[in-house]
Scaffold this active site. Structure first.
Site, PDB file in Angstrom:
ATOM      1  N   SER A   1       0.825  -1.245   0.066  1.00 17.29           N
ATOM      2  CA  SER A   1       0.029  -0.139   0.236  1.00 17.29           C
ATOM      3  C   SER A   1       0.776   1.281  -0.172  1.00 17.29           C
ATOM      4  CB  SER A   1      -0.901  -0.200   1.145  1.00 17.29           C
ATOM      5  OG  SER A   1      -2.034   0.749   0.872  1.00 17.29           O
TER       6      SER A   1
ATOM      7  N   HIS B   1      -7.810  -5.319  -0.643  1.00 15.90           N
ATOM      8  CA  HIS B   1      -6.661  -4.677  -0.099  1.00 15.90           C
ATOM      9  C   HIS B   1      -5.913  -5.674   0.896  1.00 15.90           C
ATOM     10  CE1 HIS B   1      -4.120  -1.314  -0.256  1.00 15.90           C
ATOM     11  NE2 HIS B   1      -4.271  -1.033   1.225  1.00 15.90           N
TER      12      HIS B   1
ATOM     13  N   ASP C   1      -9.713  -4.842  -5.367  1.00 14.24           N
ATOM     14  CA  ASP C   1      -8.973  -3.810  -4.226  1.00 14.24           C
ATOM     15  C   ASP C   1      -9.725  -2.367  -4.790  1.00 14.24           C
ATOM     16  OD1 ASP C   1      -7.553  -2.194  -2.788  1.00 14.24           O
ATOM     17  OD2 ASP C   1      -5.618  -3.116  -3.185  1.00 14.24           O
TER      18      ASP C   1
END
Length: 432
Positions: A299, A411, A382
């Protein structure tokens, strides 16, 4: 009578608490949507229509006469079609259409059964490895960052290293580290984990995911043969209390928007330079093997891994999972951008000044400058770091690379993907 009421209230409280404490969270939903595209890899050619089989299950068995609502649209965009569908046998099918340009179509489904609402989604790729970024690159991009790096070198890091026996293990020593960065009196903190064998090892930088939150020591990399450094980015000592962190987080707010209209003062400038400061520290350690420098994260940490690999020529390998901050201008070009979706309709931030600043910080423009081997991973489902944005960056890399796509992932990632990443990093660094 009062005694009877008291005993009854005690009984109710006791039994409700007992019931709560004995109830572990269910690992699955009572009712499940299963969405199955007619291509097993979830990938389609342009102008090829995608069909999605929809199954609603209870106890693993299709529920007859289930009414669902659905929405169709491009990745993260306003739906262009919606409707209802009755699944007479608990199974049905929806044609989610196609695309004329590389990208993703998204199907969201929902049903209510016995007063409970259940949802699911699926994103289908159309020539996803041909997705091109929308972000432009400033002519002075390289000059801007070279000057920033040179300026930061004038700030001494003055490392403060504190042994932390409470976090150390029989095989790994853990230290809290403070490094000065960007301005005198401004710091970054991190936890250093070193194998106890006193041998030379590759070094591994592990930047954090998004948020203002406590970091914790990570000894897993050291157990695999790396000297690792897990950092935070806000200059906050990780030994502060959770209450302190909550107060600081509330005070900072959306840090990614701070000074977004000024490329020289933007919040992430010190963050990106702090990543290079972390590499300075790692490569200064006497146990560093002198050749292998790797970065890995997910991320925001995936974004910072790519940025570090692009800016610091000492880095020899990068492993990035669903990187954030990719192709942020996608939203002003009528398609999905990356986290934190700063130019989406939610924020109304798309001014010329802010768009210009972000060109200097967009991960796509760093991805174009990577010349080392890389391992990457993402999932199609995601919504935080949309696959349209992630593949904009991945497709821009002109170096040896491989990607693991588990399309069903949101995610998050599977442990199998983590294992592949570690195996790849160890092979790259020739760790037995």
């Amino acid at each position: 009578m009062k005694i009877l009421k008291l005993l009854l209230s005690i009984y109710i409280v006791f039994n409700s608490n007992f019931s709560f404490t004995q109830n572990s969270p269910a690992p699955i939903k009572l009712v499940q949507f299963v969405l199955s595209p007619n291509h097993s890899d979830w990938n389609y050619n342009l102008k090829e229509e995608a069909l999605v089989k929809i199954t609603v299950l209870k106890y693993g068995v299709p529920i007859p006469n289930t009414e669902i609502t659905y929405e169709l649209g491009n990745d993260q965009m306003t739906p262009d079609k919606s409707g209802t569908l009755t699944l007479k046998s608990g199974i049905g099918e929806i044609n989610i259409g196609t695309l004329k340009q590389p990208g993703f179509r998204q199907l969201k489904v929902k049903t209510t059964i016995d007063g409970h609402t259940y949802k699911n989604q699926i994103k289908i790729g159309f020539s996803p490895f041909n997705i091109k970024p929308t972000v432009e690159i400033p002519k002075d991009f390289d000059t801007f960052w070279q000057q920033a790096i040179e300026s930061n070198k004038s700030i001494p890091s003055q490392p403060v290293i504190t042994y932390k026996p409470e976090y150390s293990t029989p095989t790994v020593d853990v230290y809290l580290v403070r490094l000065q960065n960007y301005k005198k009196g401004k710091f970054i903190f991190g936890y250093l984990s070193k194998p106890k064998d006193h041998k030379k090892h590759p070094v591994l930088f592990h930047p954090p995911g998004a948020g203002v939150k406590k970091i914790h020591p990570v000894t897993a990399f050291a157990n695999q043969g790396f000297i690792s450094f897990t950092t935070e980015i806000h200059g906050i000592n990780p030994e502060l209390t959770m209450k302190d962190y909550k107060n600081i987080s509330n005070a900072i707010g959306d840090y990614w928007s701070i000074n977004l209209d000024d490329k020289d003062q933007y919040y992430y400038k010190s963050v990106y330079l702090g990543c290079l400061r972390a590499i300075d520290f790692l490569t200064s350690l006497p146990e560093f093997d002198g050749k292998n420098v790797v970065v890995t994260g997910g991320s925001q940490g995936g974004a910072l891994s790519i940025v570090t690999a692009a800016l610091d020529k000492r880095v020899t390998a990068v492993s990035a999972f669903y990187p954030a901050l990719c192709d942020n201008s996608g939203y002003v070009n009528h398609r999905a951008g990356g986290w934190p979706h700063m130019f989406s309709s939610k924020y109304q931030f798309a001014t010329p000044e802010k768009l210009n600043t972000m060109q200097y910080y967009d991960v796509v423009n760093f991805a174009k400058r990577i010349h080392i081997p890389g391992f990457y991973s993402t999932g199609y489902n995601d919504n935080t770091c949309a696959p349209t944005s992630v593949l904009s960056a991945f497709n821009s890399i002109n170096a040896k690379k491989e990607i693991v796509i588990t399309p069903i992932s949101g995610h998050w990632r599977f442990s199998e993907t983590n294992e592949k990443s570690i195996k790849w990093l160890k092979q790259t660094c020739a760790i037995d």
